[in-house]
Design an enzyme around this catalytic site. Structure first.
Site, short mmCIF file in Angstrom:
data_model
loop_
_atom_site.label_atom_id
_atom_site.label_comp_id
_atom_site.label_asym_id
_atom_site.label_seq_id
_atom_site.Cartn_x
_atom_site.Cartn_y
_atom_site.Cartn_z
N ASP A 147 34.36 24.45 -8.85
CA ASP A 147 35.37 24.45 -9.54
C ASP A 147 35.21 22.92 -10.65
O ASP A 147 36.02 22.93 -11.46
CB ASP A 147 36.66 24.00 -8.83
CG ASP A 147 37.18 25.24 -8.14
OD1 ASP A 147 36.75 26.48 -8.50
OD2 ASP A 147 38.25 25.04 -7.29
N THR A 164 30.76 22.21 -5.62
CA THR A 164 31.85 22.97 -5.87
C THR A 164 31.76 23.46 -7.18
O THR A 164 31.63 22.96 -8.05
CB THR A 164 33.10 22.27 -5.70
OG1 THR A 164 34.44 22.76 -6.37
CG2 THR A 164 33.31 20.58 -6.32
#
Lengths: 597, 597
Positions: free
Chosen positions: A234, A232
């Protein structure tokens, strides 16, 4: 089709672009010189992964991150397993031929740079151990497993995609494999394809579901080991066992270059504030990292907003104060960055949204149908919304504000009309406000402008305030992976292959010590359940791998906090520049990954 | 303060970052490794620029690009000069000491990567010729000359800024020096500062004004030679004498990386169309270059839109057709790029805007005052606009549409309300529609969506269409300059110094043969008037350096045209990756600059 690792594909070609070009068999024009160079880059890995190895347990059986009993009940076969590590054989190396394996792999969720190297590592592991193995790639994400749409991954396909960004060799998707029916279909397809292993490359939810599938297969005595790989951009899949998810490093470097450029644009043209929203809805790791790389005048961190219960007007004032002080120094320009999720962390906006959801939503109905539900408020609100063509947005907002608490009504009416209207009118199929669609950088730019006009009127400010807003998100998901992401993903792919050969299921492949050179990383697996907790979602207890948010007491945030005041008024923007693949900077990693907290 | 070129600053330090770091005297954290490496990069230049040289005329006196007589009348002292070239002394080199010179320099207009290297080249030229020379940098653009705000540029300042992006050492501004009064003030300040030369780094307008100032100074028997340097990221300062403006190469590489990433994002996630607007209001060079670098499914080129008289619905249909055909192949994703200026090139929008300007504007009045002008239409329109708080935007648009021709009214009413309202309500101080503020990527995304819904209704389309829009502009103006821009600007700075020492005024510094290595470039100057024509602006004949637009018959556009059809349906996205400063790709230049048309 058996694997054909006819040669050690990298060594032969490092620096030999002509060979790469002829092997790709495509016209020059299609491949940039850089893309070709990356094709022949040899990712680095710990030496233990270059031959056969042993996998040993290296901890007690691990409890869940929380609600251990509930997790144990949900995952009787997966739970309370130990950490395992990959190590050298202590005696002489055995003959490096394993049994032929059939392994499937899929990408889940948004793309992140490095995914193709997970495939490369996995393929190399399988081919090196036994050339009769097979690697199947499911197309379009988890739905490819449910519909059994797959391709056999061969050396040529990998050659074209190794060290390249994106997930486009297989594609990705957001289908979730979580219902009993889906689990059954996925299990049947694993059986049909005689998979020894299934590698799921995804974020927190996908890995939770990987564990559900592993459990289902184990319960039904299937042969397929399910192994997850942490992905991910993020950076919120991060905990005591996992130091980083792949894609974060590349994404941050991509955004940091752009934000840095905008800082110098501000101080060169000396007439605008650049206000940038960056990817990161649940956590602000990206914004924090980019702040450390670029030295903006203001960076807002969602976790701090929540901890300090900072409301929208408070955030607006923080920025307006900085603008005023800079104006006094003759500087009517600057750089502000914010995370995507910012508004959802503000207590006043949260309260407003909760009320709006209450007032506007009627269960299982669109706004047209709302009138029929008997929910008077929702009906009135729906009526107001339906009148959008004839009434002005301002009128509709006023009508809806009248149904809210005083506090929320005041807040709603204080918002610029288009944003207020968006909150009132733009709802998802469940009638919920679509907070993620709000362009918070534009909202905040407008509110700061308004506040400054007020101060001008009061004669406490006399500058000019002009803004350019930006959102950087998708640009950072599919770039050429940084050397770190190339190495990390390749390593994780090799590890995933090893875990499968050694029969581990319900594990996530991991490498630790990431702040050191790849040759020094330790590798192994962590049981997925050890990262899980129980969360209440839509009235149900569900297992989740908790998202990591910025630790306000941690070293990364503290190092930002110690300098941010100096950055407010100075033009201390830092040159970042485009990510380099060669030279001393090529192996630098983001501060977030470098720092152990 | 005399110059202090104490050492050849580069050679001593190439690759020696520790030396660079200690010389910068700043803590490590502030400078990225890459920024430091760039500090010690030695820009390349033709060997003739390494010592003293001769400047010789190499053409007949050149006429203006058009309206030669009028240009001659406006610029009696500047006009009909020859091209000059810089060459080696034919005899033995003279002692390399020239007379001490005082030179001023300023940045005009939007920043572009490489500006600091113009200063570096200029400084090095002056310091090498005579260490008693001085280099004055005017702050904040042309206004710095008018207000006499300047700094003395010394070696340390330059050391910190060489090979770095941005214009922040001096800042820039958009003030124009064009009125008689401004010219007089500028002239007086040049005299006061005893400037032998003034270097103006700017685009077409700034260089036209440089020529006006040169003429004014010559007419008043001043000593200051005015020399221009071609700057603009848009690439539209380009003609038979000037092959490229600096900043274009870096900007295109920055945008192309992002657009390429988005292509792979589209084909990885397989669910959105990325629609990107790129810098370039008057010309589409950037969009064309980025198309050649990235292979989008659709790229719209403004010049072609104008040539084919393509209306807004036609452009919408071109994109919608592509979306439909791709949907039939199961591809509900893609990549579309457009230039910033697109809508202004559409004949229907042009007509609408002209009518709106007519109807809505009242001379020298804001919309509130319009009612008092006696212009009934404008008054009614202003009244409609003033009612924005109570009436819905849709209502206002309808009222204004009623004042337009049928054709324009239909077009206005066909636009999504917020865009139509923006056209009607958002006007500059002269009451004109602010076309450049229209986010055409969003407008087109919405219209394509609407067209696809219509087709879905007609059952000629059955896909999904979801868009993410982007605008890339400011991100590309201040990045670390590419090797090309470093070399080109450094060379132009050296040339500008040489032109001044040899007494040339009203010239633009130039280097040609840019597709070859810098050591092979030819260098010299071109008279500014030879690039000028007369244009009618606001009822007056004014001299302008014509903007270069994309040549639809030229090699660059033709090479795009020959392949674009194939790109529509394939996912032939090309990997661009972040700009590299080292390795074989480091010296690659954009196709536009590489191609001689």
């Amino acid at each position: 089709m058996p694997l054909t690792l006819t040669s050690l594909p990298y060594e032969a070609e490092v620096g030999d672009q002509a060979a790469a070009r002829s092997r790709l068999g495509v016209r020059d024009e299609k491949h940039s010189t850089l893309a070709l160079e990356r094709h022949v880059y040899r990712p680095r890995r710990p030496p233990v992964l270059s031959g056969s190895f042993v996998v040993t347990r290296c901890s007690e059986a691990l409890p869940a991150a929380g609600n251990d009993e509930k997790i144990a009940a949900l995952f009787p076969h997966m739970h309370r397993k130990p950490l395992v590590r990959i190590g050298f054989h202590s005696g002489p190396q055995p003959v490096p031929v394993g049994r032929p394996l059939r392994v499937g792999v899929l990408f889940s969720g948004g793309p992140a740079s490095g995914g193709h190297n997970v495939l490369t590592g996995l393929y190399e592991y399988l081919a090196t151990r036994n050339v009769s193995s097979s690697l199947l790639g499911f197309l379009g994400g988890p739905s490819g497993l449910l519909d059994d749409k797959h391709i056999e991954i061969d050396e040529m396909l990998l050659f074209k995609h190794r060290n390249q960004g994106g997930f486009h060799l297989l594609g990705s998707g957001r289908t979730k494999i979580e219902t009993a029916e889906q689990l059954e279909v996925a299990f049947r397809n694993c059986e049909k394809l005689e998979l020894d292993g299934l590698v799921i490359v995804g974020g927190d939810d996908s890995n939770t579901n990987a564990c559900l599938l592993g459990e289902y297969i184990a319960e039904h005595r299937g042969r397929t080991c399910v192994v997850g790989v942490p992905k991910t951009i993020d950076g919120d899949l991060r905990n005591e066992y996992i130091e980083a998810s792949f894609g974060f490093d590349t994404a941050c470097k991509t955004y940091a270059e752009l934000v840095s450029n905008l800082g110098f644009d501000a101080s060169s043209a000396q007439k605008v504030y650049h206000i940038c929203r960056l990817m990161g809805r649940s956590a602000s790791h990206i914004t924090l990292e980019v702040a450390l790389q670029t030295h903006p005048n203001v960076a807002i961190i969602s976790e701090e907003v929540a901890a300090k219960r900072q409301t929208l007007p408070m955030i607006v004032n923080i920025i307006a104060d900085t603008v005023c002080e800079r104006a006094q120094m003759g500087k009517n320009y600057g750089l502000v960055i914010l995370p995507e999720g910012i508004v959802e962390f503000m207590p006043d906006i949260r309260a407003l949204i909760a009320e709006l959801n209450e007032v506007l939503s009627a269960p299982n109905t669109s706004n047209v149908g709302a009138a029929a539900t008997g929910n008077g408020m929702a009906a009135a609100a729906a009526e107001a919304a339906a009148a959008a063509d004839t009434k002005s947005e301002a009128t509709i907002v006023k009508e809806i504000a009248a149904m809210l608490s005083d506090k929320s009504a005041t807040l709603l009416l204080s918002l610029p009309v288009p944003f207020a209207a968006q909150l009132c009118l733009d709802r998802d199929p469940h009638g919920n406000v679509q907070v993620s669609k709000i362009e918070s950088e534009r909202l905040i730019a407008e509110l700061v402008d308004r506040e400054l006009q007020r101060r001008k009127h009061e004669r406490t400010y006399c500058g000019t305030f002009s803004t350019v807003t930006h959102f950087f998100g998708y640009e950072g998901r599919c770039g050429l992976p940084s050397n770190f992401d190339c190495n990390y993903c390749y390593t994780l792919g090799l590890v995933a292959g090893g875990l499968i050969e050694h029969g581990y299921t319900g594990y996530m492949a991991r490498a630790t010590g990431l702040c050191r050179a790849p040759e020094l990383w330790e590798v192994g697996g962590v049981p997925l359940t050890s990262m899980m907790n129980i969360e209440r979602r839509k009235g149900k207890d569900v297992p989740v791998i908790e998202k990591s948010t910025v630790n306000l007491g941690g070293a990364v945030f503290q190092s930002y906090k110690s300098v941010r005041h100096a950055w407010r008024l100075s033009d201390d923007y830092r040159v970042v520049g485009p990510m380099q693949f060669y030279g001393p900077h090529a192996d630098e990693i983001t501060r977030t990954i470098e720092t152990t907290e």
